[in-house]
Motif scaffolding. Structure first.
Motif, PDB file in Angstrom:
ATOM      1  N   ILE A   1       0.670   4.489  -2.803  1.00  0.00           N
ATOM      2  CA  ILE A   1       0.259   5.628  -3.012  1.00  0.00           C
ATOM      3  C   ILE A   1       1.274   6.205  -3.600  1.00  0.00           C
TER       4      ILE A   1
ATOM      5  N   LEU B   1       0.923  -1.076  -0.526  1.00  0.00           N
ATOM      6  CA  LEU B   1       0.193   0.292  -0.308  1.00  0.00           C
ATOM      7  C   LEU B   1       0.555   1.284  -0.389  1.00  0.00           C
ATOM      8  N   PRO B   2       1.778   0.858   1.001  1.00  0.00           N
ATOM      9  CA  PRO B   2       2.940   2.472   0.716  1.00  0.00           C
ATOM     10  C   PRO B   2       3.385   2.974  -0.456  1.00  0.00           C
TER      11      PRO B   2
ATOM     12  N   ARG C   1     -10.856   1.708   2.437  1.00  0.00           N
ATOM     13  CA  ARG C   1      -9.967   2.518   3.079  1.00  0.00           C
ATOM     14  C   ARG C   1      -8.581   3.331   1.697  1.00  0.00           C
ATOM     15  N   ALA C   2      -8.402   1.947   1.471  1.00  0.00           N
ATOM     16  CA  ALA C   2      -7.336   2.217   0.161  1.00  0.00           C
ATOM     17  C   ALA C   2      -7.423   2.909  -0.711  1.00  0.00           C
TER      18      ALA C   2
ATOM     19  N   LEU D   1      -6.607  16.489   1.302  1.00  0.00           N
ATOM     20  CA  LEU D   1      -6.519  15.079   2.256  1.00  0.00           C
ATOM     21  C   LEU D   1      -6.746  14.792   2.987  1.00  0.00           C
TER      22      LEU D   1
ATOM     23  N   GLY E   1      -6.339  10.947  -2.104  1.00  0.00           N
ATOM     24  CA  GLY E   1      -5.616  11.559  -1.212  1.00  0.00           C
ATOM     25  C   GLY E   1      -4.133  12.125  -1.444  1.00  0.00           C
ATOM     26  N   ALA E   2      -3.713  10.460  -2.482  1.00  0.00           N
ATOM     27  CA  ALA E   2      -2.268  10.678  -3.033  1.00  0.00           C
ATOM     28  C   ALA E   2      -2.661  12.145  -4.323  1.00  0.00           C
TER      29      ALA E   2
ATOM     30  N   CYS F   1     -10.787  13.894   2.544  1.00  0.00           N
ATOM     31  CA  CYS F   1     -10.615  12.932   2.112  1.00  0.00           C
ATOM     32  C   CYS F   1     -10.549  11.620   3.115  1.00  0.00           C
ATOM     33  N   GLY F   2     -10.079  11.771   4.317  1.00  0.00           N
ATOM     34  CA  GLY F   2      -9.496  10.612   4.995  1.00  0.00           C
ATOM     35  C   GLY F   2     -10.630  10.939   6.382  1.00  0.00           C
TER      36      GLY F   2
ATOM     37  N   TRP G   1      -7.213   6.436   0.569  1.00  0.00           N
ATOM     38  CA  TRP G   1      -5.863   6.805   0.351  1.00  0.00           C
ATOM     39  C   TRP G   1      -5.018   6.911  -0.618  1.00  0.00           C
TER      40      TRP G   1
END
Length: 393
Positions: free
Chosen positions: A15, A11-12, A135-136, A261, A142-143, A264-265, A139
């Motif tokens: 993103i 995931l990191p 959730r993914a 961001l 957000g990216a 979104c979160g 993010w």
């Protein structure tokens, strides 16, 4: 795949690759003041440059869907190839003679490549997450927000950096993001081929009541979003000139856009308790109010004005993941991919209208007086969404 069996870096890396890849989106906007000075471009060039990217993205989205490129090839190969091509199109401007036509053509090509980065990145993420996908994807959106703001950060931190240096930095980041995705993120265990693109799915958008409400809400949101992102620097500059205050416009443009961001979160966390429709409705309501307040806000003190812009930045995009959720829930399962493609394409087409409208008027009218023209989009979206709100007890 349980989270304890999925490699922690997946995931990191996704993103980060999405963040670097989507930084291509507003690279032309970040350097446009220098191009207007050096090339003698008119004030209306901002609208044309932004619209060229949008038009390229629309064309690329439909082309990729019709050809099913992300199914014929590994999505990470498509992502890598488009990141390299987009980086090349972005950087090519440095080598060409000054020309608005060349600038628009290269921004169109960059937008076309972005269709193989942003949506394809979503598909790559879906291949790794059977549960926790929401959730993914939060993010991931957000990216996109950070990627959109990133070129402004480069300009704000390196005020002496030549505009060619900004383009080179963004292109390098995009290429590295594509390479990281290709080398470090193999195809996930849940990767599935998409259904064949069906042009007839567009009928569903206007036929089903719930889907129409979700899609029309998104369309109203898109009338506001990209036009506001495009003209944030102009609004900041207008406030600084009116108050005779030295303001780092690129750095504050980054900060205000990147604040999305948080929207979104926070919206993603609240949607589990309040529902996506209610979260989207209230965020759209706040951003609509910000549109209407613009002529007054430009006269406020620095702290009040910047706080107002941060609130607008949070809410203007914070509803976007919720609209995607609402549209996906309401779409017929057999036509889900085609429906999402059409909704995205129509939404980005609508954004061109508002961008061009502001771009054609900004030379003759103060930007603060023009921004209320974005309010009809959210108002239309709020009207369309009313049937999606849960009934009060």
């Amino acid at each position: 795949m349980p989270s304890d069996e999925r490699p922690r870096h997946i995931l990191p890396v996704i993103i980060l690759a999405q963040f670097f890849g989507t930084s291509l989106w507003f690279a032309g906007n970040a350097i446009l003041p220098e191009l207007q000075r050096d090339w003698g471009l008119a004030a209306s060039a901002l609208g044309h440059v932004t619209s060229a990217v949008q038009l390229g993205f629309i064309s690329g989205t439909l082309c990729f869907a019709i050809l099913a490129l992300a199914d014929r090839l590994s999505p990470r190969q498509v992502f890598f190839g488009c990141a390299l091509l987009g980086a090349g199109a972005n950087l090519a401007l440095v080598a060409l003679p000054p020309s608005l036509e060349a600038l628009l053509l290269l921004r169109f090509a960059t937008g076309f490549c972005l269709a193989g980065i942003y949506p394809v990145g979503m598909k790559i993420a879906a291949g790794w997450f059977a549960s926790g996908l929401g959730r993914a994807l939060g993010w991931m959106v957000g990216a996109l927000v950070l990627g959109t703001a990133f070129p402004h950060l480069l300009r704000g931190l390196g005020t002496t950096l030549h505009w060619g240096g900004v383009l080179a930095a963004v292109s390098l980041a995009a290429a590295l993001g594509g390479l990281a995705m290709f080398l470090l993120v193999p195809d996930g265990p849940y990767l599935r081929k998409g259904a064949r693109f069906d042009p007839r799915a567009v009928r569903q958008i206007f036929g089903g009541r719930e889907l129409r409400a979700a899609a029309f809400g998104y369309f109203g949101h898109m009338w506001e979003l990209y036009a506001w992102w495009a003209f944030v620097p102009a609004l900041l500059k207008a406030w600084a000139l009116q108050h005779d205050v030295a303001l780092n416009v690129p750095l504050w443009s980054f900060t205000v856009i990147a604040a999305g961001l948080l929207g979104c979160g926070i919206g993603g966390e609240l949607s589990g308790r309040l529902g996506s429709a209610r979260v989207a409705y209230w965020q759209l309501s706040v951003s609509c109010g910000c549109c209407l307040l613009a002529p007054l806000a430009i006269g406020w003190s620095q702290s009040a004005f910047l706080a107002y812009l941060l609130l607008w930045g949070i809410t203007v995009v914070g509803d976007s993941p919720q609209f995607s959720t609402l549209t996906a829930r309401a779409a017929p399962p057999a036509l889900l991919g085609s429906t999402l493609t059409w909704v995205t394409a129509i939404g980005f087409t609508i954004s061109i209208g508002s961008i061009q409208l502001l771009g054609s008027l900004v030379r003759d009218y103060p930007i603060g007086e023009l921004l209320p023209l974005l309010a009809p989009g959210p108002l239309f979206g709020l009207w369309a969404m009313r049937r999606l709100l849960p009934a009060r007890a």
